[in-house]
Design a protein around this motif. Structure first.
Motif, short mmCIF file in Angstrom:
data_model
loop_
_atom_site.label_atom_id
_atom_site.label_comp_id
_atom_site.label_asym_id
_atom_site.label_seq_id
_atom_site.Cartn_x
_atom_site.Cartn_y
_atom_site.Cartn_z
N MET A 57 -4.57 10.46 -2.36
CA MET A 57 -5.70 10.85 -1.52
C MET A 57 -6.64 11.79 -2.27
SD MET A 57 -5.34 9.13 1.17
CE MET A 57 -6.83 9.83 1.83
N VAL A 58 -6.10 12.69 -3.08
CA VAL A 58 -6.96 13.59 -3.85
C VAL A 58 -7.78 12.78 -4.86
CG1 VAL A 58 -6.95 15.41 -5.59
CG2 VAL A 58 -5.50 15.61 -3.56
N ASP A 59 -7.13 11.82 -5.54
CA ASP A 59 -7.85 11.00 -6.53
C ASP A 59 -9.00 10.23 -5.87
OD1 ASP A 59 -6.23 11.85 -8.54
OD2 ASP A 59 -5.03 10.01 -8.67
N ILE A 60 -8.72 9.59 -4.74
CA ILE A 60 -9.75 8.79 -4.08
C ILE A 60 -10.86 9.69 -3.54
CG2 ILE A 60 -10.23 7.13 -2.23
CD1 ILE A 60 -8.52 6.07 -4.57
N TYR A 61 -10.47 10.84 -3.00
CA TYR A 61 -11.47 11.78 -2.49
C TYR A 61 -12.41 12.24 -3.60
CZ TYR A 61 -13.45 16.15 -0.75
OH TYR A 61 -14.31 17.17 -0.41
N MET A 62 -11.86 12.61 -4.74
CA MET A 62 -12.69 13.08 -5.85
C MET A 62 -13.59 11.96 -6.38
SD MET A 62 -12.02 16.21 -5.94
CE MET A 62 -13.04 16.59 -7.38
N ALA A 63 -13.06 10.74 -6.41
CA ALA A 63 -13.88 9.61 -6.85
C ALA A 63 -15.04 9.37 -5.89
CB ALA A 63 -13.02 8.36 -6.97
N LEU A 64 -14.78 9.52 -4.60
CA LEU A 64 -15.85 9.36 -3.61
C LEU A 64 -16.90 10.45 -3.74
CD1 LEU A 64 -13.74 8.36 -0.48
CD2 LEU A 64 -15.51 6.95 -1.55
N LYS A 65 -16.46 11.68 -4.00
CA LYS A 65 -17.41 12.80 -4.14
C LYS A 65 -18.37 12.54 -5.32
CE LYS A 65 -17.56 16.35 -2.28
NZ LYS A 65 -18.39 16.80 -1.12
N ASP A 83 -14.34 1.43 -10.17
CA ASP A 83 -13.99 2.65 -10.88
C ASP A 83 -12.49 2.94 -10.86
OD1 ASP A 83 -16.67 2.95 -11.35
OD2 ASP A 83 -16.98 4.48 -9.80
N GLN A 84 -11.83 2.65 -9.75
CA GLN A 84 -10.43 3.02 -9.58
C GLN A 84 -9.47 1.82 -9.66
OE1 GLN A 84 -9.29 6.31 -9.11
NE2 GLN A 84 -11.40 6.72 -9.76
N GLY A 85 -10.03 0.63 -9.91
CA GLY A 85 -9.20 -0.57 -9.92
C GLY A 85 -8.10 -0.57 -10.95
N ASP A 86 -8.29 0.15 -12.07
CA ASP A 86 -7.25 0.22 -13.09
C ASP A 86 -6.09 1.11 -12.65
OD1 ASP A 86 -8.73 -1.44 -14.70
OD2 ASP A 86 -9.65 0.20 -15.86
N CYS A 87 -6.35 2.02 -11.70
CA CYS A 87 -5.31 2.97 -11.27
C CYS A 87 -4.61 2.52 -9.99
CB CYS A 87 -5.93 4.35 -11.04
SG CYS A 87 -6.77 5.05 -12.47
N TYR A 88 -5.37 1.96 -9.08
CA TYR A 88 -4.82 1.64 -7.76
C TYR A 88 -5.23 0.24 -7.33
CZ TYR A 88 -4.26 6.71 -7.55
OH TYR A 88 -3.92 8.02 -7.83
N HIS A 128 -6.39 -2.55 -2.12
CA HIS A 128 -6.00 -2.31 -0.73
C HIS A 128 -5.60 -0.85 -0.52
CE1 HIS A 128 -5.25 -6.79 -0.85
NE2 HIS A 128 -6.11 -6.63 0.13
N THR A 129 -4.99 -0.24 -1.53
CA THR A 129 -4.68 1.18 -1.44
C THR A 129 -5.96 2.01 -1.40
OG1 THR A 129 -2.54 0.94 -2.55
CG2 THR A 129 -3.57 3.12 -2.63
N ILE A 130 -6.96 1.61 -2.21
CA ILE A 130 -8.24 2.32 -2.22
C ILE A 130 -8.90 2.23 -0.84
CG2 ILE A 130 -10.57 2.32 -3.18
CD1 ILE A 130 -9.29 1.22 -5.79
N TYR A 131 -8.94 1.03 -0.28
CA TYR A 131 -9.58 0.86 1.03
C TYR A 131 -8.82 1.62 2.12
CZ TYR A 131 -12.71 -2.85 -0.67
OH TYR A 131 -13.69 -3.55 -1.31
N ILE A 157 0.86 -1.19 0.00
CA ILE A 157 0.00 0.00 0.00
C ILE A 157 0.89 1.23 0.00
CG2 ILE A 157 -1.69 1.34 1.32
CD1 ILE A 157 -2.74 -1.30 2.44
N VAL A 158 0.63 2.14 -0.92
CA VAL A 158 1.37 3.40 -0.99
C VAL A 158 0.36 4.54 -1.01
CG1 VAL A 158 2.93 4.84 -2.31
CG2 VAL A 158 3.30 2.36 -2.23
#
Length: 658
Positions: free
Chosen positions: A573-581, A601-606, A609-612, A566-567
């Motif tokens: 954090m900005v990417d995940i935050y915007m995806a959640l919004k 939605d974000q599985g291709d990028c991260y 476990h990083t998403i969670y 996990i990195v």
């Protein structure tokens, strides 16, 4: 919260000897060795000791004087008062001594102080009153720290002190003092609860009076011993084992009513079930109302009256739970608002919190933060506090370190109580933080899981569970064994329970053995694990009976995910935050649905476990909140005031690679 695993590594020769000579499996042999069993004889005692193996009660210092004085009081029909404490140990000790004296022909009375107005232990007002009503006073579960009061009243009132708390330098000048921890006491077992010391006194008195050993009464001694969280080893283990058997027989009307009210009728009566269901009901009497109600229940012989008394205690316990929940939440809010959750010691205080439940609230803080915790209620400028600790932090010594700031204090390594002037509370916090800094390391604040043995999946059988039951009763000093499995592949993980706070997990071992487990109050595992993950599991074992079928069930204590990468950084954090919004509407969305959508939605990028982990960070800093709807927990975005700091998140600190 990440936990450290510590594996037991006992001597191989000892384990082979235990297994061969006691005719037990290598697994049970290793568990015994991990519990400090040093030879075959000690192992045999652990598995087979009976009441006859308890020490001679007259070995206890002061016992001869106590028994002679009690015999005189019984023979001469003198007025005897038992002075107890308002917790379960004190309630059961009072009931035990009362019952034995009554059965020997005396007509005793009892007195228990009111928690809020009188406080713990002997007090001058009560002794002034009782000195005019009694010829002999017996304390149970209290009195060892009351030197000055005993000295003041001993000319007009004979006193026998029975206690198990740490004795001070000055022992009270009573007619007799019974406490196996006092200097010069040859009684070999030092860890008795107050009810255990009371039982030893009653055993000596019965032997002297009746010329035979004490028959029965172990149910009362066991109830107090379990509730007081003393180590369930040695004589405590003997008393609890025999006491649980007596409870199952149901001959004591009051205890039977208590078990019925606790929904334990027809179930296996274990120390754990007593500790978590029956004991809190007795405790509620002293916390919310008056402990006299608890004594009256245990002494009651009319079944209908006992049932009504037990129902009243259940009602008080529900009230206690509601009050405790409110205080615990207010304490957590206070700590979070002050950003003190990572302090070496936690202190929360407030005007008017109910003094009867602050100890339980302190326990909730320990569960939440794994930090030594003190909860204080303030009234008229005086704070009364209750403390709970963690391994490695001696709470009694810590209070000694700050004793110049305290009005009074007392207790044990893991739990204590004190009073302090309100203006000294912040100074107390600083002093205890200094103590923690000198005595604790960062590793001490990571919970430790002691692993008895690593098993293979094929080892997990019903036969093993049956054999391990020989270790019961479980409790402090003899906890339920914990095992581990490595390299299990997760086939299913899902939240369960009304509020989805628990987790059901199914995995297969490397040999394809299918294993099913439950993780109580660990909903966060669903943030960390996905189907297909290979995990290491720390667990206890229990039998699961369902639809007429029995199978082994893992009770999961912790999960490690080896090799998880996990990195986290600000860009992630900005990417995940915007995806959640984009994902979560204003009114919120169920947690399971948010996880599924974001992973897609974000599985291709991260990595998932990083998403969670990023979602957990946003929760920890308050950007994302959870509410509990009728159909389970849901995520929503609160209205924010001020900037959020990513570095305030323990998860972000753990995985940050900026």
């Amino acid at each position: 919260m990440e936990k450290r695993w510590q594996f037991g590594s006992p001597d191989e020769g000892l384990m082979e000897a235990l297994s061969a000579q006691l005719h037990i499996s290598p697994v049970l042999a290793q568990v015994l060795a991990n519990r400090g069993i040093a030879d075959v004889r000690a192992g045999d005692h652990f598995l087979h000791n009976t009441l006859a193996d308890m020490a001679d009660p007259f070995l206890m210092k002061g016992m001869e004087n106590a028994v002679i004085r009690l015999e005189q009081a019984i023979t001469e029909k003198q007025r005897i008062v038992i002075y107890g404490d308002y917790d379960v140990d004190g309630i059961t000790s009072t009931s035990l001594v009362y019952s034995v004296l009554r059965d020997l022909g005396a007509s005793p009375q009892f007195y228990i102080p009111e928690r809020e107005s009188e406080g713990y232990g002997l007090n001058e007002g009560a002794l002034e009153q009782l000195s005019r009503q009694a010829d002999l006073l017996i304390t149970v579960d209290c009195g060892i720290s009351s030197h000055d009061l005993v000295q003041q009243f001993s000319p007009v009132l004979d006193m026998i002190i029975t206690d198990h708390h740490e004795p001070p330098e000055q022992i009270p000048p009573a007619l007799a003092v019974l406490n196996p921890k006092q200097a010069g006491c040859p009684y070999p077992f030092k860890e008795l609860a107050g009810a255990g010391v009371a039982y030893v006194l009653c055993r000596a008195l019965w032997q002297h009076h009746c010329h035979e050993d004490l028959p029965g009464y172990t149910d009362l001694a066991a109830l107090g011993t379990i509730a007081d969280l003393v180590p369930l080893t040695g004589e405590n283990r003997i008393l609890v084992r025999h006491g649980l058997a007596a409870m199952k027989e149901g001959k004591r009307t009051g205890i039977k009513a208590l078990l019925d009210a606790s929904n334990l009728s027809g179930k296996d009566i274990t120390a754990g079930r007593i500790a978590f269901t029956a004991a809190p009901r007795l405790n509620a009497a002293g916390r919310i109302s008056h402990a006299t109600k608890g004594v009256e229940l245990l002494l009651e012989t009319d079944a209908a009256k006992a049932a009504a008394d037990a129902a009243e205690l259940s009602r008080l316990n529900t009230e206690r739970q509601d009050i405790e929940h409110t205080i615990a939440q207010e304490a957590i809010t206070q700590i979070e608002g002050q950003a003190r959750g990572r302090d070496g010691v936690l202190i929360a205080y407030h005007e008017g919190w109910h003094v009867g439940v602050i100890g339980i609230a302190a326990s909730r803080l320990v569960e939440t933060y794994y930090r030594p915790s003190l909860v204080i209620t303030v009234r008229d400028g005086i704070g009364k506090g209750s403390c709970r600790s963690i391994s490695g932090f001696n709470m009694y010594e810590a209070l000694q370190y700050a004793q110049d700031l305290l009005i009074q204090f007392g207790g044990h390594t893991m739990a204590a109580g004190f009073s302090v002037r309100a203006e000294n509370i912040e100074a107390l916090r600083r002093r205890l933080l200094d103590y923690a800094a000198a005595h604790m390391t960062a590793a001490d604040y990571v919970p430790l899981v002691h692993i008895d043995k690593q098993l293979e999946p094929a080892d997990v059988t019903l036969d093993l569970i049956v054999e391990l039951s020989r270790l019961e009763p479980y409790g402090m000093g003899n906890s339920r064994p914990v095992f581990s499995l490595s390299g299990a592949t997760v086939e299913e993980i899902r939240p369960i329970g009304r509020e989805k706070q628990h987790v059901r997990l199914v995995a297969r071992g490397a040999d394809r053995t299918r294993l099913s487990g439950v993780a109580w109050s660990q909903a966060g595992l669903c943030d960390a694990i996905v189907e297909g993950d290979v995990i290491d599991v720390a667990f206890q074992l229990e039998r699961n009976d369902f639809n007429g079928m029995s199978s082994p069930q893992l009770v999961i204590q912790d999960v490690h995910l080896p090799g998880r990468h996990i990195v986290l950084n600000r860009a992630v954090m900005v990417d995940i935050y915007m995806a959640l919004k984009k994902c979560i509407p204003d009114w919120g969305m169920p947690v399971w649905q948010v996880r599924r959508r974001l992973a897609a939605d974000q599985g291709d990028c991260y990595d998932v476990h990083t998403i969670y982990a990023a979602i957990v960070v946003l929760r920890e800093i308050g950007v994302l909140k959870i509410r509990h709807d009728d159909d389970g927990p849901a995520y929503y975005f609160p209205i924010l005031a001020g900037k959020m700091d990513l570095h305030a998140s323990p998860t972000y600190e753990l995985y940050c690679k900026e």
